[in-house]
Design an enzyme around this catalytic site. Structure first.
Site, PDB file in Angstrom:
ATOM      1  CD  GLU A 206      -2.685   1.185   2.586  1.00  0.00           C
ATOM      2  OE1 GLU A 206      -3.705   1.888   2.605  1.00  0.00           O
ATOM      3  OE2 GLU A 206      -2.296   0.509   3.565  1.00  0.00           O
TER       4      GLU A 206
ATOM      5  CE  LYS B 184      -7.649   1.663   3.580  1.00  0.00           C
ATOM      6  NZ  LYS B 184      -6.321   1.990   4.165  1.00  0.00           N
TER       7      LYS B 184
ATOM      8  CB  CYS C  64      -4.768  -1.282   4.316  1.00  0.00           C
ATOM      9  SG  CYS C  64      -3.810  -1.373   5.863  1.00  0.00           S
TER      10      CYS C  64
END
Length: 296
Positions: free
Chosen positions: A47, A120, A157
């Site tokens: 990431e 995300k 994540c």
């Protein structure tokens, strides 16, 4: 473009990051070149690989790290993907427009085409993880892409803690779930909580593999980073690939830069889903409550 073989080699690029975005990009491109030459078919970065993890503080100067997509990083990875006929997942800080920034993964097919983006969806706000200051929540939903080598899904994540994200991505047909990640310990908490925190992180992702009958690949960074001073974050590395029954197929070290290259047999996705038919037996008529914050 047809898939060459049911066996696909995944490459997880685990490294430390300097304060120089250009140097980080060059290092990651070199790592991707090595992975391609070593037989990788699908390459995934960690990431926000172009910088240290700047979300440790709320600092307007950090927005200068963002870039457009398409842009210099995607251009470079598209050339690499086309040259080596590999799929690339590149995690970037996207400047979409003035005041609108995303934590984004660019998905590039083996012909160099930019297939699409994943932004995300779940944005954390915890001590040293001040992501809500920087990132607008994703608005593209959960997605899967048919690439030359596999049908893949990508989350990022904090998304990895949510079974709903994995499930929806798997329902779109993903055979492999990729999780570019930046996660580590607060040094003062490591002795007391470190083993439990890391174990939970690995366990939740392996459970996604079990529940959905697919492969899971999580790629994390290494090193102690203190861009805002203080104790910083000690990133724990240990990138890994889990099989379709949740078994740990391979895991990287906790403190070394490395390309973790793992071959996976995609025929096992069909076999596992047939023998453990969780998708067949879902009671989709009884899950209305999942769209509510709390059943109170």
């Amino acid at each position: 473009m047809k898939r060459r073989s049911p066996t696909v080699a995944l490459a997880l690029l685990q490294s430390g990051c300097s304060t120089d975005p250009g140097a980080n990009l060059k290092k990651t491109l070199r790592a991707a070149e090595r992975a391609a030459k070593d037989g990788a078919h699908i390459i995934c970065t960690q990431e926000l690989f172009r910088s240290q993890y700047f979300c440790q503080s709320e600092d307007h100067r950090s927005f200068a790290l963002a870039e457009r997509i398409p842009g210099p990083s995607t251009d470079a990875f598209q050339k690499l993907a086309k040259k080596h006929e590999v799929v690339v997942i590149a995690s970037l800080f996207e400047k979409r427009a003035a005041g609108i920034y995303h934590n984004t993964a660019a998905i590039i097919d083996a012909d160099g085409c930019l297939l699409g983006l994943y932004r995300k969806m779940h944005i954390p706000d915890d001590p040293l993880y001040h992501e809500k200051f920087y990132f607008t929540p994703g608005d593209l939903g959960f997605r899967a892409w048919q690439t030359r080598h596999a049908r893949i899904g990508v989350c990022i994540c904090w998304d990895q803690w949510f079974p709903e994200a994995a499930r929806l991505t798997a329902l779109l047909g993903a055979e492999i779930l990729f999780y570019p990640t930046a996660i580590g310990w607060h040094p003062k908490e490591k002795n007391e909580y470190g083993a439990v925190q890391h174990g939970a992180w690995e366990l939740i992702q392996r459970s996604h593999a079990v529940a959905n009958g697919c492969y899971v690949a999580a790629v994390n960074r290494i090193g102690l980073e203190r861009p805002a001073g203080g104790d910083g974050i000690e990133f724990w590395g240990q990138s890994f690939v889990a099989g379709a029954s949740g078994q740990l197929l391979a895991k990287a070290s906790s403190d070394q830069e490395e390309n973790l290259i793992v071959p996976v047999d995609l025929t096992k996705v069909d076999k596992t889903r047939t023998h453990w038919p969780f998708l067949r037996d879902r009671r989709i008529d009884a899950y209305e409550g999942l769209t509510r914050r709390l059943l109170d």
